[in-house]
Design an enzyme around this catalytic site. Structure first.
Site, PDB file in Angstrom:
ATOM      1  N   SER A 149       0.819  -1.219   0.000  1.00  0.00           N
ATOM      2  CA  SER A 149       0.000   0.000   0.000  1.00  0.00           C
ATOM      3  C   SER A 149       0.853   1.270   0.000  1.00  0.00           C
ATOM      4  O   SER A 149       2.003   1.263   0.449  1.00  0.00           O
ATOM      5  CB  SER A 149      -0.908   0.034   1.231  1.00  0.00           C
ATOM      6  OG  SER A 149      -1.603  -1.178   1.363  1.00  0.00           O
TER       7      SER A 149
HETATM    8  N1  SAH Z   1      -0.310  -5.340   3.981  1.00  0.00           N
HETATM    9  C1  SAH Z   1       0.462  -5.633   2.806  1.00  0.00           C
HETATM   10  C2  SAH Z   1      -0.242  -5.240   1.519  1.00  0.00           C
HETATM   11  C3  SAH Z   1      -1.162  -6.237   1.170  1.00  0.00           C
HETATM   12  S1  SAH Z   1      -1.842  -6.349  -0.432  1.00  0.00           S
HETATM   13  C4  SAH Z   1       1.826  -5.018   2.850  1.00  0.00           C
HETATM   14  O1  SAH Z   1       2.136  -4.281   3.789  1.00  0.00           O
HETATM   15  O2  SAH Z   1       2.603  -5.280   1.934  1.00  0.00           O
HETATM   16  C5  SAH Z   1      -3.151  -7.422   0.006  1.00  0.00           C
HETATM   17  C6  SAH Z   1      -2.727  -8.809   0.362  1.00  0.00           C
HETATM   18  O3  SAH Z   1      -3.906  -9.512   0.790  1.00  0.00           O
HETATM   19  C7  SAH Z   1      -2.175  -9.610  -0.825  1.00  0.00           C
HETATM   20  O4  SAH Z   1      -0.921 -10.112  -0.508  1.00  0.00           O
HETATM   21  C8  SAH Z   1      -3.205 -10.727  -1.010  1.00  0.00           C
HETATM   22  O5  SAH Z   1      -2.655 -11.941  -1.456  1.00  0.00           O
HETATM   23  C9  SAH Z   1      -3.778 -10.856   0.384  1.00  0.00           C
HETATM   24  N2  SAH Z   1      -5.108 -11.492   0.470  1.00  0.00           N
HETATM   25  C10 SAH Z   1      -6.135 -11.430  -0.408  1.00  0.00           C
HETATM   26  N3  SAH Z   1      -7.187 -12.143   0.033  1.00  0.00           N
HETATM   27  C11 SAH Z   1      -6.809 -12.680   1.228  1.00  0.00           C
HETATM   28  C12 SAH Z   1      -7.453 -13.522   2.174  1.00  0.00           C
HETATM   29  N4  SAH Z   1      -8.697 -13.962   1.994  1.00  0.00           N
HETATM   30  N5  SAH Z   1      -6.774 -13.871   3.287  1.00  0.00           N
HETATM   31  C13 SAH Z   1      -5.487 -13.436   3.498  1.00  0.00           C
HETATM   32  N6  SAH Z   1      -4.831 -12.652   2.630  1.00  0.00           N
HETATM   33  C14 SAH Z   1      -5.476 -12.266   1.507  1.00  0.00           C
END
Ligand code: SAH
Length: 238
Positions: free
Chosen positions: A87
């Site tokens: 993000s």
């Molecule tokens: N917080 C992260 C950014 C995340 S992007 C950082 O600091 O880099 C969103 C993430 O959510 C992705 O890696 C994606 O694979 C994950 N995601 C999507 N659906 C999900 C679910 N149902 N459970 C856990 N993770 C999930």
């Protein structure tokens, strides 16, 4: 003999240059982080001192792919592979500030991704539990966080829709992928008086601050946002 001495001198010089180069690279990144905090974060109204110092401390460039290192402190999200993104720094700061962490809390994160948000949280509370659905991302983040010395973060590979019951209830829950509606298990695993920060919607979403007060759920809309969609069970919600 003479050749040997010249050879060792060259090796010493190379080592000296490479250490100096690394140091000046770290200095440059520190300067970029300071600038990021002034121009992107403070300037937009984030003033929790603990959040600002965590954002200054955590080296965001270590959480992005090598080819994006130079962009690590830019004012936007960045790709981290597998069609996912880290993000935008301001959004990380805003969501973290909304949790109002004082230091003793247990926080659950859904969507580990690069592990950057988890590292920021780990600087500000007691225990972080983070769930990632893409195994490669979860494993990489776990390895990096361990290398960086974080001992208060537990990473799990799985569908965060169900939360992580074993360690519930949580003082704070932060969701960094967007479901169409708030997953019921997350509401159940939120402690009385706790705060849940979650983007909700389709392509465009609104960032919600959800509080549990006397067992009642109170929702407050913060700003419009764009996050990657939540996969797994959440995709079944119409
Ligand atoms: N917080 C992260 C950014 C995340 S992007 C950082 O600091 O880099 C969103 C993430 O959510 C992705 O890696 C994606 O694979 C994950 N995601 C999507 N659906 C999900 C679910 N149902 N459970 C856990 N993770 C999930």
């Amino acid at each position: 003999m003479g050749k040997k001495i010249i050879f060792s001198l060259i090796i010493t010089l190379c080592l000296f240059l490479s250490i100096n180069c690394k140091e000046s690279e770290n200095m440059n990144f520190y300067t970029l982080r300071k600038k990021m905090i002034e121009t992107q974060i403070k300037a937009r109204g984030i003033n929790d001192k603990r959040v600002l110092s965590a954002m200054l401390k955590v080296e965001r460039h270590k959480f992005v792919p090598v080819k994006f290192k130079k962009n690590a402190y830019d004012d936007n999200p960045l790709p981290i592979g597998y069609e996912q993104t880290i993000s935008q720094p301001y959004i990380v700061a805003l969501m973290t500030e909304l949790l109002e962490l004082k230091g003793n809390e247990k926080v659950l994160e859904i969507g580990t991704g690069s592990g950057y948000q988890a590292a920021i949280l780990a600087e500000l509370c007691k225990e972080v539990y983070t769930i990632e659905i893409i195994p490669e991302l979860g494993k990489n983040a776990e390895k990096l966080l361990k290398e960086l010395g974080y001992k208060n973060i537990k990473v799990k590979i799985g569908d965060g829709f169900a939360g992580w019951k074993e360690y519930a209830p949580y003082d704070g829950i932060i969701v960094t992928c967007a479901p169409k509606d708030i997953p019921q298990p997350l509401l159940e695993q939120l402690k009385e008086g706790g705060r849940l920060i979650i983007p909700v919607g389709d392509f465009y979403q609104e960032l919600l601050l959800v509080k549990k007060i006397n067992g009642k759920i109170i929702k407050q809309s913060i700003i419009p946002v764009i996050f990657v969609p939540m996969k797994g069970e959440a995709e079944k919600i119409k």
